[in-house]
Scaffold this active site. Sequence first.
Site, mmCIF file in Angstrom:
data_model
loop_
_atom_site.group_PDB
_atom_site.id
_atom_site.type_symbol
_atom_site.label_atom_id
_atom_site.label_comp_id
_atom_site.label_asym_id
_atom_site.label_seq_id
_atom_site.Cartn_x
_atom_site.Cartn_y
_atom_site.Cartn_z
ATOM 1 N N LYS A 39 -11.285 -1.272 6.402
ATOM 2 C CA LYS A 39 -10.016 -0.657 7.779
ATOM 3 C C LYS A 39 -10.504 -0.944 8.802
ATOM 4 O O LYS A 39 -11.406 0.719 8.835
ATOM 5 C CB LYS A 39 -9.016 0.204 6.790
ATOM 6 N N THR A 98 -3.744 6.218 2.103
ATOM 7 C CA THR A 98 -4.380 8.106 2.404
ATOM 8 C C THR A 98 -4.702 8.188 1.058
ATOM 9 O O THR A 98 -4.107 9.378 0.316
ATOM 10 C CB THR A 98 -2.834 8.800 2.708
ATOM 11 N N GLU A 141 0.489 -1.232 0.184
ATOM 12 C CA GLU A 141 -0.093 -0.554 0.110
ATOM 13 C C GLU A 141 1.214 1.559 -0.130
ATOM 14 O O GLU A 141 1.638 1.314 0.486
ATOM 15 C CB GLU A 141 -1.013 -0.374 1.554
#
Length: 212
Positions: A134, A74, A43
């Site tokens: 998440k 992000t 990621e």
Amino acid sequence: MKKSQILARLEAAGVVAVVRENNTASALEAAKAVVEGGIHGLEVTFSVPNADQVIAKLKEIYQADQAVVVGAGTVLDAVTARLAIMAGAEFVVSPSFDQATAELCNLYQVPYLPGCMTITEMQRAMISGAEVVKLFPANNFDPQFIKSVQAPLPQINLMPTGGINLANLLAWKQAGALMVGVGGNLFKGVADQDYEKVTETAREYMAKWREE
């Protein structure tokens, strides 16, 4: 590649390395080091300068290796999500849930993993198509929180991220985490450009994840 296939590859990876370095070169080397150590989920966060270029380069490096899954982290808005997807990101992760980003990812059939803390947020994310949520920041919770969530939402898939380390990794897995996101604890060697240390740490994380 179909969304279901990408999700299957992510689940097989188990551990997703959250690459959050302060320059492009370090981010690339850190990502390569963890893959060398057996972590196949990457990621690349958009706090990395030119993150889209890092994603594109990693996709090029690992194009022949189906085990390696490269995504973006992000991602705060749909514009960034589209930039990531155009660069080749196979999944998109956010620190929070964003409806426009969810819709864009659905349009391109790219898995969207939004950060959620409450049952209300998780339910909203699932309604909007998120197949993995998440749990973030996970260090605010005990691993048993997963069981509490899965009582009313047995169908939810959770990826705890934030504060995951070698000491608590297995507890999160045993509590029902589908996969985990690991950041700072994994990349302690980067500051000294000791990428062999990063590779060795990655091996330790994967060995721990494979324990029952």
